[in-house]
Design an enzyme around this catalytic site. Structure first.
Site, PDB file in Angstrom:
ATOM      1  N   ASN A 170     -33.262 -19.554  41.775  1.00 38.63           N
ATOM      2  CA  ASN A 170     -34.712 -19.387  41.625  1.00 38.63           C
ATOM      3  C   ASN A 170     -35.512 -20.554  42.184  1.00 38.63           C
ATOM      4  OD1 ASN A 170     -34.238 -21.324  39.632  1.00 38.63           O
ATOM      5  ND2 ASN A 170     -34.383 -19.862  37.953  1.00 38.63           N
ATOM      6  N   ARG A 309     -38.869 -29.000  32.680  1.00 37.77           N
ATOM      7  CA  ARG A 309     -38.546 -28.730  31.282  1.00 37.77           C
ATOM      8  C   ARG A 309     -39.634 -29.325  30.404  1.00 37.77           C
ATOM      9  NH1 ARG A 309     -35.867 -25.348  33.063  1.00 37.77           N
ATOM     10  NH2 ARG A 309     -33.672 -24.835  32.638  1.00 37.77           N
ATOM     11  N   GLN A 338     -38.861 -22.790  23.185  1.00 34.17           N
ATOM     12  CA  GLN A 338     -39.263 -21.521  23.782  1.00 34.17           C
ATOM     13  C   GLN A 338     -38.713 -20.348  22.977  1.00 34.17           C
ATOM     14  OE1 GLN A 338     -39.666 -23.073  28.419  1.00 34.17           O
ATOM     15  NE2 GLN A 338     -38.107 -21.579  27.942  1.00 34.17           N
ATOM     16  N   HIS A 363     -42.879 -19.335  30.255  1.00 33.59           N
ATOM     17  CA  HIS A 363     -41.872 -19.739  31.230  1.00 33.59           C
ATOM     18  C   HIS A 363     -41.546 -18.555  32.148  1.00 33.59           C
ATOM     19  CE1 HIS A 363     -37.875 -22.160  31.932  1.00 33.59           C
ATOM     20  NE2 HIS A 363     -38.556 -21.930  33.042  1.00 33.59           N
TER      21      HIS A 363
END
Length: 416
Positions: A170, A309, A338, A363
């Protein structure tokens, strides 16, 4: 200040290539074949032929996954892996329930042989959880970033479990998100849109904080696969200067090609930048890195972007810097827990003295549909390598293996 080199290039392993076939595994004709619905869990009814349990922790897609079957990274569509995993004779348990006491993840982790989770809805593998996972042999991150795993504990669990991720899957998606966020902040898009949405019209009120990206100084903290792509995309905007801080420099040829310059001290780079983007991994040396002291070294009124992060920044210190005007705006899609709790200060930190915006989102940067196809295919390849017994993993996918670290991406460590 010295950091180890990383997968994002605070540590710079050999360049990774994406999977030769970045197409996700084909979905079964019905995503509900051979399974029963039990609230937050979807599980294959047990049969005597099953060889082992695979636990898959994903975010819920619900109606969105049913409307758009390409949403592989959801509990409903299960990375497109159910039919294939079942054909190998394994049991598959899929859930989004991971954080509450006695969660579905906890119930099934005790006898799971494989666990798959994502950076977008991480199933946190703490030392306490790993101690109860008596059968666990493989932990796969469907995406990039295994900081949700206690890696030291993983090396000691059941003789050392394999922790692997889908390297490179990604990086393009995240790099594009960084560029979008930079422009969103610099052009003061969020307050401008919010003004229109509430029915107001005051050009002066939003134009007072709107700038061009051209002739600005932009710096990246780490210049790995993502950081380098960010700099390459910024080249087209004719920035005044492109800077980077990293343990190891790019080659002179690559620096000249990109038009960037390395700064040896992080504080020196921050003092020069109008925009700072964080692209390093989370480990002991980077946790809480952007605290009140470091933020005070940044150029007053600069913008900060974080798609790395959430725990790399101290959320309270970033919120205070926005309030005081030390920062003009913050944009990030990563959170220190998260899903982010509703009282997380960076959800609401748009009250800057500059009138700047908050460009935070859930996210999502690395989970575009294109990225999902790549990390689903990569996850299948890792599983196939394990199920077959070949263990011919892509070396760049391995984080820990056979009780030791297979990468320096999460800090320079020795086997304990």
């Amino acid at each position: 200040m010295v950091f180890t080199r990383s997968a994002s290039r605070f540590i710079r392993p050999a360049a990774a290539s994406l999977r030769a076939s970045p197409v996700a595994p084909r979905l079964a004709s019905s995503p509900f074949n051979a399974i029963r619905q039990t609230g937050a869990i979807r599980t294959l009814t047990a049969t005597s032929s099953q060889q082992g349990k695979v636990l898959l922790v994903l975010y819920d897609g619900g109606e969105h996954a049913l409307q758009e079957p390409k949403l592989l990274g959801t509990t409903e569509n299960e990375l497109g892996l159910r039919q294939w995993i079942e054909s190998q004779g394994h049991e598959l348990v899929t859930t989004s329930d991971k954080d509450r006491p006695d969660s579905t993840m906890d119930k099934h982790l005790v006898d799971a042989e494989v666990i798959i989770t994502t950076p977008f809805h991480p199933g946190y593998l703490t030392a306490e959880r790993l101690a109860k996972a008596k059968n666990l042999k493989l932990a796969v991150t469907a995406g990039i970033g295994s900081d949700h795993v206690d890696l030291n504990a993983a090396n000691k669990t059941n003789g050392g479990i394999t922790v692997a991720e889908v390297t490179g899957s990604n990086v393009v998606s995240v790099a594009e998100h960084v560029i979008m966020t930079i422009l969103t902040l610099v052009r003061n898009f969020v307050p401008s849109h919010e003004m229109i949405a509430r029915g107001d019209w005051n050009v002066a009120a939003v134009a007072k904080n709107e700038y061009d990206l051209e002739n600005k100084v932009v710096g990246t903290v780490a210049v790995g696969r993502i950081g380098e792509r960010v700099l390459r995309r910024l080249k087209a905007f004719d920035c005044k200067e492109l800077l980077y801080y990293d343990y190891q420099p790019l080659s002179p040829e690559k620096e000249q090609e990109i038009g960037c310059r390395r700064v040896e001290k992080l504080e020196d780079m921050l003092a020069q930048c109008d925009v700072v983007t964080i692209n390093c991994p989370l480990h002991e040396s980077t946790k809480g890195l952007f605290n009140k002291e470091l933020i005070s070294k940044m150029k007053k009124g600069s913008w900060l972007i974080n798609t790395a992060r959430g725990a790399i920044v101290v959320k309270e210190d970033v919120a205070e810097a926005l309030k005081s005007g030390q920062l003009r705006g913050y944009g990030g899609d990563v959170w220190d827990v998260q899903p982010a709790p509703k009282d997380h200060p960076l959800r609401y930190a748009s009250y800057t003295t500059w009138g700047g915006g908050n460009a935070t989102v859930p996210h999502m940067s690395g989970t575009s549909l294109d990225a999902q196809a790549r990390y689903a295919a990569g996850t299948k390849a890792i599983l196939d390598s394990y199920f077959s017994g070949r263990e011919d993993y892509n070396p760049q996918d391995l984080i820990v293996y056979k009780g030791d670290y297979a990468t320096k991406a999460y800090g320079q460590r020795e086997k304990k």
